[in-house]
Design a protein around this motif. Structure first.
Motif, mmCIF file in Angstrom:
data_model
loop_
_atom_site.group_PDB
_atom_site.id
_atom_site.type_symbol
_atom_site.label_atom_id
_atom_site.label_comp_id
_atom_site.label_asym_id
_atom_site.label_seq_id
_atom_site.Cartn_x
_atom_site.Cartn_y
_atom_site.Cartn_z
ATOM 1 N N ARG A 169 0.457 -1.267 -0.430
ATOM 2 C CA ARG A 169 0.131 0.320 -0.250
ATOM 3 C C ARG A 169 0.756 1.089 0.052
ATOM 4 O O ARG A 169 -0.103 2.533 -0.741
ATOM 5 C CB ARG A 169 -0.973 -0.134 0.990
ATOM 6 N N SER A 227 1.279 3.051 -5.586
ATOM 7 C CA SER A 227 0.236 3.658 -4.798
ATOM 8 C C SER A 227 -0.146 4.912 -4.587
ATOM 9 O O SER A 227 -1.011 5.167 -4.801
ATOM 10 C CB SER A 227 -0.211 2.496 -3.610
ATOM 11 N N LEU A 279 -3.539 7.646 -5.552
ATOM 12 C CA LEU A 279 -3.744 8.706 -4.356
ATOM 13 C C LEU A 279 -3.299 10.147 -5.018
ATOM 14 O O LEU A 279 -4.280 10.541 -4.940
ATOM 15 C CB LEU A 279 -3.074 8.020 -3.510
ATOM 16 N N PHE A 334 -11.054 9.400 -0.499
ATOM 17 C CA PHE A 334 -11.030 8.215 -0.102
ATOM 18 C C PHE A 334 -9.587 8.422 -0.440
ATOM 19 O O PHE A 334 -8.589 8.380 1.122
ATOM 20 C CB PHE A 334 -10.896 7.458 -1.298
ATOM 21 N N HIS A 354 -7.079 7.998 3.424
ATOM 22 C CA HIS A 354 -6.060 7.101 2.627
ATOM 23 C C HIS A 354 -4.812 7.249 2.974
ATOM 24 O O HIS A 354 -3.892 7.053 4.106
ATOM 25 C CB HIS A 354 -6.197 6.340 1.690
ATOM 26 N N SER A 363 -2.683 7.340 6.842
ATOM 27 C CA SER A 363 -1.776 6.622 7.390
ATOM 28 C C SER A 363 -0.653 6.274 6.689
ATOM 29 O O SER A 363 -0.259 5.361 6.892
ATOM 30 C CB SER A 363 -2.921 5.179 7.479
#
Length: 113
Positions: free
Chosen positions: A2, A7, A11, A25, A29, A32
């Motif tokens: 991730r 990834s 994003l 989202f 996300h 983290s």
């Protein structure tokens, strides 16, 4: 993984998506993700402080508190006057966390008042 580059790229693109849910989202996300975010990703996240959707602005304010950077303080301060009480609360909490993490500013150079 991730936190892999694909990834991150996904994003990064998601923050510009026309769909509110996709931008939301992505902002949530990124909270983290390990610190520090890339300059490009952090700049894009900071720009989303002014997203047209309040849900995205709330998520961005929360996420920025997990990635303390002095560049986020000014844009977050711009949201202090928002009429949305929950957003004002989130922004205040984020600013407190960011400032605590960054610590006090360095001493002024000699000769400056």
């Amino acid at each position: 993984d991730r936190f892999s580059q694909p990834s991150v790229n996904a994003l990064d693109s998601a923050l510009d998506d026309s769909s509110t849910e996709i931008r939301l989202f992505a902002a949530e996300h990124l909270a983290s993700f390990p610190h520090p975010l890339s300059e490009t990703l952090l700049d894009k996240l900071i720009a989303r402080v002014w997203d047209p959707e309040i849900s995205v602005r709330k998520a961005v304010a929360k996420t920025l508190s997990n990635h303390a950077d002095p560049r986020s303080i000014g844009p977050l301060m711009g949201l202090i006057g928002t009429p949305d009480e929950e957003l004002r609360y989130i922004v205040r909490q984020s600013l407190i966390k960011i400032c605590e993490e960054l610590g006090p500013p360095p001493p002024r150079a000699k000769g400056y008042v």
